[in-house]
Motif scaffolding. Structure first.
Motif, mmCIF file in Angstrom:
data_model
loop_
_atom_site.group_PDB
_atom_site.id
_atom_site.type_symbol
_atom_site.label_atom_id
_atom_site.label_comp_id
_atom_site.label_asym_id
_atom_site.label_seq_id
_atom_site.Cartn_x
_atom_site.Cartn_y
_atom_site.Cartn_z
ATOM 1 N N ALA A 48 62.686 23.789 6.838
ATOM 2 C CA ALA A 48 63.564 24.327 5.798
ATOM 3 C C ALA A 48 64.791 24.987 6.423
ATOM 4 N N LEU B 270 67.631 28.320 0.618
ATOM 5 C CA LEU B 270 66.658 28.427 1.701
ATOM 6 C C LEU B 270 65.604 29.479 1.379
ATOM 7 N N GLU C 123 63.177 28.118 -1.150
ATOM 8 C CA GLU C 123 62.300 27.105 -0.546
ATOM 9 C C GLU C 123 61.217 27.768 0.302
ATOM 10 N N LEU C 124 61.597 28.793 1.035
ATOM 11 C CA LEU C 124 60.622 29.501 1.863
ATOM 12 C C LEU C 124 59.573 30.197 1.006
ATOM 13 N N ASP D 247 56.829 24.046 8.622
ATOM 14 C CA ASP D 247 57.488 23.936 7.311
ATOM 15 C C ASP D 247 58.675 24.896 7.219
#
Length: 789
Positions: A187, A89, A92-93, A183
């Protein structure tokens, strides 16, 4: 004048309709360029000393309200598989556009002593996530020993932890926020689904995104509901689809003009300007109600459609214009506040309320000139038994029981003043969030585990360049931080001292007991490691200005409200700073988004109260010009002040605080409610002249005709405003509830107290040769040149 206007409107009706159509098409074209506001509205003026200081702070240190927080409290996150999901995570962030940085346990950087190069290095604690639980537990223990992050990223008492997502200031105040924040949410939801761990969402970027999204949805919904409710009520009153369709067309035209006005002035849609279309729907309909009621009364009297339509303009044109003017004044006075968001709201609303008059005075007579005259079915409302019974009862009451009315009014005023004395002025940063909302609950989780999310900044002036390198200065700042940490609704402060303390811990190989300021014994060694360290220089630059003179101490705090905040800052923090820094060159200022926002609300309340007083006096001047009689001026004002007193009393008894959303109500409601008095007194004046100045007959006749319109419009206004009570936002709920209640009490005051005052204090004597403005609609209609319709 009004004879001539009636002649022009009905003679050139087609040309005027085409002209209105062209203007509407132009406004609709302009409306496509409207933009939504994404910026946090500045309430405190730019010239204000504290606002200037805050702007300089942001230039030096950047945005302080750009952190979105993902929080969790679940021990299963520390299991290998879930921790890998958490690490994924974070990665992805970090990839998302608009995200400047992400900080959490999986990408934690710790200070490490580099003995070869005599410097400190930042090294990631977790590289590849270990496959063995024991290995992961060992690394997690090292993370817990990093005192720099304790209380910032994790709660050592219960294991609650955070992911801190810093969003670019450019994205934060632009449309891109509506891409970046969703977004982030997507996520995070993917992590929740994979790990079965519940995340808490908070931080100003998230709050602002959620609020704007909900506001946009609500405004569209309220506009639709207000139109539907208004249409249904109009049909129930007039039993005619024509009496519904034409007024709604008028409102539709003005709503388009509202949007066009916002665009032409270069304004953006905010929470306040977004409320204008549904407010216009509600406020604009009374024009149509009074005109239709007059049209039906006239037609029932003589059966001449042409004469009835001209009488709308001649007999109530000036009165309708004045009532729209007084309503517009309630909004225009907001311009005097010099607060941009209120200036925009007042400008757009005021202009378009006057525009509503123009469109109504043209389209109502013109539209009904093209259709068949009202049938007996459409005139039944004039003989509505229940309504006539109510009006007859009021007529009897004001004639026979004036004393009881006055006693009851005095008792209500006394009780209201007692309640009003208990009103407290308090506002919160997150005022609008409903108590049971998920967002509010998530915020409370952050407050209970990490002290809060609201940014508060203290800037310490060391009095000299490179003063941050003075150990005595650091000790004084350290004492300030210790004090701030002792305040229950504040997080652990973070400042350059945090990094210096962490450097000492790193120098002693990460042993947590050495987290603290360097001592005389180890100061030289630690400073040697700190010098020339570019990574540490970049970190410190976020908390120290380029001269090394000004030091930033940053804390997060709970949303404690303006009263506690003022008490905390001026009664506790500032005196403590003075005490700690006494005898030194050190000084400090409090700033930050939270402090400025609370200050702004206090400033806003003061200005709204001033604008309400201004509206009162301007409307009084207008009423004075109408009547040219001090006694009549006083009689007209009293029934409209009483509802405001009652509303203030309700606020006091029910603990509703005085804040921007509630302070706004009084000037707006006063401007609207005084319209009923003007209509009643205009009819009263007419009846005085028609009945040889007999006050009893004039009051009775005024109640019978104008009373019906007052009840109709008040019911529409009540239901039109009460729909806002269904909002998720506290400010909008208060606006809806209190405004609707105020207008309902205004109806009773104008139907009972106003006639009773006239019967008690007005002799009815008038100088026939002196005609104040209110009587100028009495131009002879028989002698006018009526063209065929």
């Amino acid at each position: 004048m009004w004879n001539s206007l009636a002649h022009i409107i009905l003679k050139y009706r087609l040309l005027l309709v085409i002209l209105l159509g062209i203007i509407t098409v132009f406004m609709a074209y302009q409306a496509q360029f409207i933009k939504w506001s994404y910026s946090l509205q500045n309430i405190v003026p730019d010239s204000n000393k504290e606002m200037i200081y805050f702007k300089n702070f942001k230039k030096t240190y950047g945005e302080d309200g750009n952190v979105l927080v993902l929080a969790f409290q679940d021990s299963s996150v520390y299991q290998v598989e879930n921790f890998r999901n958490l690490s994924y995570l974070v990665r992805e962030l970090e990839k998302l556009d608009g995200v400047d940085a992400v900080l959490g346990l999986p990408n934690l950087q710790i200070l490490s002593k580099n003995t070869q190069e005599k410097k400190f290095d930042f090294k990631p604690l977790f590289g590849d996530i270990p496959s063995e639980q024991t290995a992961l537990d060992s690394l997690l223990q090292i993370a817990r020993d990093q005192r720099l992050y304790s209380g910032q990223l994790s709660n050592p008492e219960n294991g609650a932890s955070l992911l801190v997502v810093s969003i670019s200031a450019k994205v934060l105040n632009s449309k891109s926020r509506d891409v970046t924040v969703p977004d982030i949410i997507r996520a995070a939801e993917a992590f929740e689904k994979a790990s079965k761990i519940d995340l808490k969402y908070s931080g100003l970027p998230f709050v602002r995104y959620v609020n704007r999204t909900k506001v946009k949805a609500e405004l569209n919904l309220f506009l639709i509901i207000s139109v539907l409710i208004t249409g249904v009520i109009l049909f129930l009153f007039f039993r005619s689809f024509k009496a519904v369709i034409f007024p709604l067309i008028i409102i539709g035209v003005v709503v388009v003009w509202v949007l066009g006005t916002i665009s032409l002035f270069g304004f953006e849609i905010t929470l306040l300007t977004g409320l204008i279309p549904p407010i216009i729907v509600v406020i604009g309909i009374p024009n149509s109600v009074y005109m239709l009621n007059k049209y039906h009364n006239e037609y029932m009297t003589h059966g001449d459609k042409k004469k009835a339509l001209t009488q709308i303009i001649r007999k109530i044109g000036i009165v309708t214009f004045i009532t729209n003017m007084t309503t517009a004044v309630g909004f225009f006075v907001l311009i005097s506040t010099s607060i941009q968001v209120l200036v925009e709201f007042g400008t757009v609303a005021g202009i378009n309320i006057l525009a509503t008059f123009v469109v109504s005075i043209i389209l109502i007579p013109v539209a009904f000139s093209y259709v068949d005259p009202p049938s007996p079915k459409h005139l039944k409302h004039l003989k509505f038994r229940l309504l006539n019974g109510v009006l007859s009862g009021l007529d009897v009451a004001v004639h026979r029981h004036k004393t009881i009315i006055f006693i009851l009014t005095a008792l209500v005023i006394g009780a209201s003043l007692h309640g009003a004395s208990n009103i407290k002025a308090v506002s919160y940063m997150l005022d609008d969030l409903p108590a049971k909302s998920e967002l509010r609950q998530d915020m409370e989780f952050l407050e209970s585990n990490f002290g809060g999310i609201m940014p508060l900044e203290i800037i310490v002036d060391t009095g000299q360049k490179k003063g941050v390198q003075n150990l005595n200065n650091l000790r004084k700042i350290g004492a300030l931080e210790t004090f701030l940490d002792s305040i229950e609704y504040m997080s652990i402060p973070i400042s350059p001292l945090s990094f210096v303390k962490a450097s000492r811990q790193a120098y002693y190989n990460g042993r947590s007991g050495f987290y603290g300021l360097p001592t005389a014994r180890d100061r030289a060694f630690i400073l040697r490691y700190l010098q020339g360290n570019e990574e540490s220089a970049d970190l410190i630059s976020a908390f120290v200005d380029s001269t090394g003179q000004y030091v930033r101490v940053s804390v997060k705090m709970a949303d404690i409200g303006s009263v506690k905040m003022d008490s905390l800052v001026h009664g506790i923090i500032k005196p403590k700073i003075s005490s700690l820094f006494e005898g030194t060159n050190l000084a400090a200022e409090v700033t930050g988004t939270t402090y400025i926002y609370i200050k702004g609300n206090e400033y806003l309340i003061r200005n709204l109260i001033t604008s309400m007083i201004m509206a009162f006096f301007i409307i009084a001047i207008i009423m004075g010009a109408l009547f040219r009689n001090g006694k009549m001026l006083l009689i007209s004002i009293i029934p409209n002040v009483i509802p405001l007193m009652i509303t203030a009393g309700i606020m006091g008894y029910f603990g509703i605080p005085l804040k921007p959303s509630t302070a706004l109500i009084f000037s707006i409601a006063f401007g609207i409610s005084v319209d009923n008095s003007i209509h009643f007194l205009a009819k009263y004046r007419q009846e005085l002249f028609a009945n040889n100045f007999n006050v009893d007959i004039a009051v009775s006749n005024s109640l019978k005709e104008t009373g019906a319109s007052i009840i109709y419009t008040s019911i529409i206004l009540f239901f039109g405003f009460v729909i806002f009570a269904a909002s998720e936002f506290g400010g909008t709920v208060n606006l809806g509830k209190l405004t609707s209640i105020t207008l309902l009490f205004a109806m009773f005051a104008n139907l009972a107290v106003l006639p009773a005052l006239l019967l008690q204090f007005d002799s009815g004597k008038r100088n026939k040769d002196s005609h104040p403005l209110i009587e100028r609609y009495e131009e002879s209609s028989e002698g006018a040149n009526d063209d065929k319709i």
